[in-house]
Design an enzyme around this catalytic site. Structure first.
Site, PDB file in Angstrom:
ATOM      1  N   CYS A   4       0.854  -1.182   0.000  1.00  0.00           N
ATOM      2  CA  CYS A   4       0.000   0.000   0.000  1.00  0.00           C
ATOM      3  C   CYS A   4       0.895   1.238   0.000  1.00  0.00           C
ATOM      4  O   CYS A   4       1.924   1.286   0.663  1.00  0.00           O
ATOM      5  CB  CYS A   4      -0.929   0.097   1.193  1.00  0.00           C
ATOM      6  SG  CYS A   4      -2.064  -1.277   1.343  1.00  0.00           S
ATOM      7  N   ARG A  40       3.799  -0.542  -4.745  1.00  0.00           N
ATOM      8  CA  ARG A  40       3.528  -1.043  -3.400  1.00  0.00           C
ATOM      9  C   ARG A  40       2.187  -1.759  -3.307  1.00  0.00           C
ATOM     10  O   ARG A  40       1.869  -2.383  -2.287  1.00  0.00           O
ATOM     11  CB  ARG A  40       3.539   0.108  -2.392  1.00  0.00           C
ATOM     12  CG  ARG A  40       4.828   0.894  -2.368  1.00  0.00           C
ATOM     13  CD  ARG A  40       4.721   2.062  -1.429  1.00  0.00           C
ATOM     14  NE  ARG A  40       4.785   1.624  -0.064  1.00  0.00           N
ATOM     15  CZ  ARG A  40       5.895   1.536   0.655  1.00  0.00           C
ATOM     16  NH1 ARG A  40       7.048   1.877   0.113  1.00  0.00           N
ATOM     17  NH2 ARG A  40       5.867   1.127   1.888  1.00  0.00           N
ATOM     18  N   TRP A  74      -2.972  -2.714  -1.572  1.00  0.00           N
ATOM     19  CA  TRP A  74      -2.711  -4.142  -1.730  1.00  0.00           C
ATOM     20  C   TRP A  74      -3.543  -4.795  -0.635  1.00  0.00           C
ATOM     21  O   TRP A  74      -3.250  -4.643   0.547  1.00  0.00           O
ATOM     22  CB  TRP A  74      -1.224  -4.436  -1.546  1.00  0.00           C
ATOM     23  CG  TRP A  74      -0.869  -5.870  -1.778  1.00  0.00           C
ATOM     24  CD1 TRP A  74      -0.559  -6.454  -2.967  1.00  0.00           C
ATOM     25  CD2 TRP A  74      -0.798  -6.914  -0.793  1.00  0.00           C
ATOM     26  NE1 TRP A  74      -0.300  -7.788  -2.789  1.00  0.00           N
ATOM     27  CE2 TRP A  74      -0.441  -8.097  -1.463  1.00  0.00           C
ATOM     28  CE3 TRP A  74      -1.019  -6.959   0.579  1.00  0.00           C
ATOM     29  CZ2 TRP A  74      -0.290  -9.314  -0.812  1.00  0.00           C
ATOM     30  CZ3 TRP A  74      -0.865  -8.173   1.236  1.00  0.00           C
ATOM     31  CH2 TRP A  74      -0.498  -9.336   0.539  1.00  0.00           C
ATOM     32  N   ASN A 133      -1.505   2.041   5.713  1.00  0.00           N
ATOM     33  CA  ASN A 133      -0.665   0.995   5.148  1.00  0.00           C
ATOM     34  C   ASN A 133      -0.254   0.108   6.310  1.00  0.00           C
ATOM     35  O   ASN A 133       0.352   0.605   7.259  1.00  0.00           O
ATOM     36  CB  ASN A 133       0.564   1.650   4.486  1.00  0.00           C
ATOM     37  CG  ASN A 133       1.681   0.664   4.219  1.00  0.00           C
ATOM     38  OD1 ASN A 133       1.445  -0.530   4.071  1.00  0.00           O
ATOM     39  ND2 ASN A 133       2.897   1.161   4.166  1.00  0.00           N
ATOM     40  N   GLY A 134      -0.629  -1.149   6.268  1.00  0.00           N
ATOM     41  CA  GLY A 134      -0.239  -2.043   7.359  1.00  0.00           C
ATOM     42  C   GLY A 134      -1.417  -2.884   7.798  1.00  0.00           C
ATOM     43  O   GLY A 134      -2.373  -3.096   7.054  1.00  0.00           O
ATOM     44  N   GLU A 174      15.756 -19.691  -7.047  1.00  0.00           N
ATOM     45  CA  GLU A 174      15.371 -18.383  -7.578  1.00  0.00           C
ATOM     46  C   GLU A 174      14.697 -18.531  -8.954  1.00  0.00           C
ATOM     47  O   GLU A 174      13.730 -17.829  -9.257  1.00  0.00           O
ATOM     48  CB  GLU A 174      16.603 -17.461  -7.650  1.00  0.00           C
ATOM     49  CG  GLU A 174      16.420 -16.162  -8.418  1.00  0.00           C
ATOM     50  CD  GLU A 174      15.310 -15.246  -7.902  1.00  0.00           C
ATOM     51  OE1 GLU A 174      14.739 -15.531  -6.845  1.00  0.00           O
ATOM     52  OE2 GLU A 174      15.005 -14.259  -8.578  1.00  0.00           O
ATOM     53  N   LYS A 209      10.965 -17.131  -9.831  1.00  0.00           N
ATOM     54  CA  LYS A 209      10.716 -16.184 -10.924  1.00  0.00           C
ATOM     55  C   LYS A 209       9.602 -16.706 -11.816  1.00  0.00           C
ATOM     56  O   LYS A 209       8.711 -15.966 -12.191  1.00  0.00           O
ATOM     57  CB  LYS A 209      12.017 -15.998 -11.715  1.00  0.00           C
ATOM     58  CG  LYS A 209      12.238 -14.670 -12.316  1.00  0.00           C
ATOM     59  CD  LYS A 209      12.801 -13.595 -11.410  1.00  0.00           C
ATOM     60  CE  LYS A 209      12.065 -13.350 -10.165  1.00  0.00           C
ATOM     61  NZ  LYS A 209      12.758 -12.640  -9.135  1.00  0.00           N
ATOM     62  N   GLU A 237       6.127 -16.687 -10.000  1.00  0.00           N
ATOM     63  CA  GLU A 237       5.706 -15.329  -9.676  1.00  0.00           C
ATOM     64  C   GLU A 237       5.021 -14.629 -10.857  1.00  0.00           C
ATOM     65  O   GLU A 237       4.024 -13.939 -10.679  1.00  0.00           O
ATOM     66  CB  GLU A 237       6.970 -14.561  -9.269  1.00  0.00           C
ATOM     67  CG  GLU A 237       6.768 -13.174  -8.792  1.00  0.00           C
ATOM     68  CD  GLU A 237       8.074 -12.558  -8.316  1.00  0.00           C
ATOM     69  OE1 GLU A 237       9.155 -12.979  -8.772  1.00  0.00           O
ATOM     70  OE2 GLU A 237       8.019 -11.642  -7.493  1.00  0.00           O
ATOM     71  N   HIS A 290      15.404 -38.497  -3.508  1.00  0.00           N
ATOM     72  CA  HIS A 290      14.804 -38.583  -2.171  1.00  0.00           C
ATOM     73  C   HIS A 290      13.343 -38.156  -2.167  1.00  0.00           C
ATOM     74  O   HIS A 290      12.787 -37.858  -1.111  1.00  0.00           O
ATOM     75  CB  HIS A 290      15.628 -37.745  -1.185  1.00  0.00           C
ATOM     76  CG  HIS A 290      17.054 -38.194  -1.116  1.00  0.00           C
ATOM     77  ND1 HIS A 290      17.429 -39.368  -0.513  1.00  0.00           N
ATOM     78  CD2 HIS A 290      18.189 -37.657  -1.631  1.00  0.00           C
ATOM     79  CE1 HIS A 290      18.738 -39.529  -0.640  1.00  0.00           C
ATOM     80  NE2 HIS A 290      19.222 -38.503  -1.327  1.00  0.00           N
ATOM     81  N   LYS A 306       5.544  -4.899  -4.864  1.00  0.00           N
ATOM     82  CA  LYS A 306       7.008  -4.837  -4.897  1.00  0.00           C
ATOM     83  C   LYS A 306       7.606  -4.718  -3.494  1.00  0.00           C
ATOM     84  O   LYS A 306       8.641  -5.293  -3.205  1.00  0.00           O
ATOM     85  CB  LYS A 306       7.430  -3.635  -5.755  1.00  0.00           C
ATOM     86  CG  LYS A 306       8.924  -3.482  -5.907  1.00  0.00           C
ATOM     87  CD  LYS A 306       9.401  -4.075  -7.198  1.00  0.00           C
ATOM     88  CE  LYS A 306      10.905  -4.042  -7.315  1.00  0.00           C
ATOM     89  NZ  LYS A 306      11.399  -5.338  -7.811  1.00  0.00           N
TER      90      LYS A 306
HETATM   91  O1  M6R Z   1      12.728  -5.671  -1.216  1.00  0.00           O
HETATM   92  P1  M6R Z   1      13.200  -7.014  -0.750  1.00  0.00           P
HETATM   93  O2  M6R Z   1      14.386  -7.490  -1.463  1.00  0.00           O
HETATM   94  O3  M6R Z   1      13.358  -7.077   0.749  1.00  0.00           O
HETATM   95  O4  M6R Z   1      12.001  -7.989  -1.114  1.00  0.00           O
HETATM   96  C1  M6R Z   1      12.017  -9.327  -0.734  1.00  0.00           C
HETATM   97  C2  M6R Z   1      10.985 -10.119  -1.512  1.00  0.00           C
HETATM   98  O5  M6R Z   1       9.702  -9.633  -1.224  1.00  0.00           O
HETATM   99  C3  M6R Z   1      11.217 -10.035  -3.021  1.00  0.00           C
HETATM  100  O6  M6R Z   1      12.487 -10.481  -3.366  1.00  0.00           O
HETATM  101  C4  M6R Z   1      10.186 -10.877  -3.776  1.00  0.00           C
HETATM  102  O7  M6R Z   1      10.393 -12.223  -3.504  1.00  0.00           O
HETATM  103  C5  M6R Z   1      10.282 -10.563  -5.259  1.00  0.00           C
HETATM  104  N1  M6R Z   1       8.989 -10.177  -5.760  1.00  0.00           N
HETATM  105  C6  M6R Z   1      10.766 -11.681  -6.079  1.00  0.00           C
HETATM  106  O8  M6R Z   1      10.863 -11.323  -7.418  1.00  0.00           O
END
Ligand code: M6R
Length: 667
Positions: free
Chosen positions: A2, A28, A133, A159-160, A540, A544, A547, A563, A662
């Site tokens: 937010c 945000r 959000w 926000n929160g 990772e 990606k 996501e 395993h 983000k």
């Molecule tokens: O801003 P930060 O690096 O602390 O954010 C951590 C995660 O929220 C962030 O890396 C998230 O996993 C990304 N959207 C991945 O692409």
């Protein structure tokens, strides 16, 4: 999550500032947006689901001139010296309200900042806005902020999360208050309304209401009886006041206001602010705190992030990989004089010689970068490292010796869990370091020292270039801690400087990877495997893909396949195998054979020259030869491109994937 913005002053239109600010903060949260403004006694209250652009259209339909747009971004230094859920009633004036109000209220308050000439309520423009959000309540206009009391004289954005909102709501309902939304935020305007009845004025009622709240929040409020002021409060969620001449700005982060002023006040936890055009009066609700936050001057400039000719920010940011690595090594990596210089760690040089254990804490992609850091620091510097998810670490009760250093990694520097993890160790007297991209963000202010990523602003929710910078910097930290004693010191210093050109070669594989992505986009599941440095890298790659393409993807150590995960493999379950040259390549190749034997389709990344892999894998992406320790940096670019093109092929909103934001500023 937010974004909050606010404006009070005589120089600008609050609507213009709020809309532009909301666009800058859209990363945000982007499921709905709203604003309330008071100009010349006219109240405008508008909300809509979807992007800020929808709100902007609503504003125009309600008689506001065109609004300039802008993007966010920063560069520079910080502590690192270098109820009901009604569905949307769509249409023009949905959620819109305009009314004429009385402008007779008087200004009060002490001074933390004051500037400019006196402004009367009649010529002051006042407004707050919010991009959401969703946490409590679905994405509907009624759940969009601002929320108001029944008489629509008090408006609040938050926000929160207000953790005790159900108790507060039950109390307020007993007192006769009626709720229109499913949100936790709506208790706040009603609570302030209730305390206003004591007759001590709005600020007193605001403070009493804030003191009742539990959780983590940043809040802004306006009161139609005092349209020459806006109010703010903070607990564990960022909010910053920009100090102008005859105006004040409010935003969740400085990127939304730095084009207006560099003088800012970062509110601390438990602080509340009463802000007029000329004064920002701040008090702490924490009676044990004697010091009130002060005005600071930001020493970096606004950095625009333009899409240019790219169709999406994600693709643009992947293409910035070579520049990102260059920026992360510039002035730091000096192979000619066999030196690594991390200016941000100079102030803690002595303490660094005493550490015997490191805990890296982070979330998401930054956590995976941390896992690669564990391999790097242990192999190169010989210091034991543990990597912990910040959301776990902050609640763990573990012994921490004085020789432990905690490193927080974060692109945004605002992730609630990572900030909380650092706050947890504040009283332990141990060294707190940061690897952060966003300049001046919360983490850069609460750590003792750190290293900036200098990756520039990231707009795409899926982080790409920040990961490259994080891993590059972790390599630098490992080399720095080894004090030149590692046999890898000289070769890695040299290879780091070769890396931007090699990254460019991987970026140039984009057209070939696009063809591959088209071939694989219809699969519903994906496995990513790797060993040693490439194991966290596989994690990772899976993140990606899931996501942005919403394909189920898992990362797995290649050695773990037998395993359990091997049971999932059949002709409908492809594997992305990270198989660059290393001492463990033969073992990874055997794992790939085992997948092949079960008819699993295989895409592999391999080092140029590996012919054998062609006979096993269905498709091979050849990457330039580099040191094993640096392979994650090149491999991840290929996986980022793969995920990107799959999401494009599926017609998805690549830069703004569903359900995500983000900057994750709630738990
Ligand atoms: O801003 P930060 O690096 O602390 O954010 C951590 C995660 O929220 C962030 O890396 C998230 O996993 C990304 N959207 C991945 O692409």
């Amino acid at each position: 999550m937010c974004g909050i913005v606010g404006y009070i002053g005589t120089k600008d239109s609050s609507t213009d500032f709020v809309l532009a600010g909301l666009k800058a903060l859209e990363y945000r949260g982007y499921d709905s947006a709203g604003l309330v403004t008071i100009d010349n006694g006219r109240l405008k209250y508008l909300r809509d689901v979807g992007r800020v652009a929808n709100l902007e259209k609503l504003v125009k339909r309600n008689g506001h001139p065109a609004v300039a747009t802008r993007d966010n971004g920063l560069s520079g230094e910080g502590n690192f010296s270098e109820s009901s859920g009604q569905s949307r009633t769509s249409g023009t004036a949905a959620g819109a309200a305009q009314q004429k109000i009385d402008l007779s209220a008087k200004s009060t308050g002490g001074v933390a900042s004051s500037a400019g000439q006196q402004a009367s309520a009649a010529n002051v423009s006042c407004g707050i806005g919010h991009t959401r959000w969703a946490t409590h309540g679905s994405v509907t206009e009624f759940n969009a902020h601002p929320h108001a009391n029944s008489s629509r004289s008090i408006f609040v954005v938050c926000n929160g999360i207000i953790e005790n909102y159900q108790d507060l709501k039950a109390d307020l309902i007993k007192k006769g208050y009626k709720f229109k939304s499913e949100t936790d935020t709506e208790v706040i305007p009603h609570l302030i309304d209730h305390y206003l009845k004591t007759g001590d004025g709005f600020f007193a009622a605001f403070k009493t209401a804030i003191a009742d709240l539990r959780g983590a929040y940043a809040i802004a409020a306006v009161y139609t009886e005092e349209p020459e002021k806006i109010y703010a409060a903070r607990l564990s969620s960022p909010i910053v006041i920009g100090v102008g001449n005859g105006e004040h700005f409010l935003a969740s982060d400085p990127s939304a206001l730095i084009h207006k002023t560099k003088k800012v006040i970062f509110l601390n936890d438990f602080e509340v602010a009463e802000i007029s055009a000329n004064k920002a009066h701040i008090e702490s609700l924490d009676k044990t705190r004697k010091e009130i936050t002060q005005v600071v001057e930001l020493d970096y400039d606004h950095e625009e992030s333009e899409l240019g000719t790219f169709p999406h920010f994600m693709l643009k940011e992947i293409h910035e990989a070579p520049m990102t690595i260059k920026s992360a090594i510039r002035g730091r990596v000096k192979p000619d004089i066999k030196t690594i210089k991390l200016g941000g760690l100079e102030s803690v040089k002595q303490q660094l010689t005493l550490i015997d254990r490191i805990i890296i804490t982070a979330c998401g992609t930054s956590y995976y970068a941390g896992l690669i850091g564990e391999y790097l620091i242990e192999e190169i510097a010989g210091i034991p490292v543990e990597v912990q998810l910040a959301s776990e670490f902050k609640y763990r009760k573990e012994p921490l010796s004085r020789g432990t250093a905690v490193i927080a990694i974060s692109q945004s520097g605002e992730t609630a869990d990572t900030v909380a993890a650092i706050k947890k160790v504040e009283d332990y007297g141990i060294l707190k370091l940061g690897i952060v991209n966003a300049v001046g963000s919360t983490l850069t202010r609460i750590t003792d020292a750190g290293v900036y990523c200098h990756a520039g602003p990231e707009q795409s929710v899926a982080t790409t270039k920040a990961f490259l910078a994080q891993v590059t910097i972790l390599t630098e930290i490992a080399l720095h801690l080894s004090d030149g004693k590692s046999k890898l010191f000289t070769p890695l210093l040299k290879e780091l400087t070769n890396l931007p050109d090699k990254a460019q070669k991987v970026v140039e594989l984009a057209p070939a990877i696009e063809i591959l992505a088209k071939k694989y986009a219809h699969y519903r599941d994906f496995l990513f495997i790797g060993r040693n440095y490439l194991y966290p890298c596989a994690l990772e790659g899976a993140l990606k893909l899931k996501e942005i393409s919403y394909i189920h993807a898992e990362g797995c150590s290649a050695g773990e396949m037998k395993h359990g995960p091997l049971a999932m493999i059949d002709e409908n379950f492809p594997t992305f195998a990270l198989a660059c040259d290393s001492s463990l390549l033969d073992k990874t190749m055997s794992n790939i054979e085992e997948i092949k034997a079960r008819k699993g389709p295989i895409i592999a990344t391999a080092t140029v020259g590996n012919k054998k892999i062609k006979s096993i894998a269905d498709d091979v992406i050849y990457l330039p030869k580099t040191a094993e320790q640096l392979q994650p940096i090149l491999s991840v670019i290929a996986m980022q491109l793969f995920a990107y093109y799959i999401a494009v092929e599926k017609g998805l909103d690549v830069d703004r994937p569903r359900n995500l934001a983000k900057s994750v500023t709630v738990e």
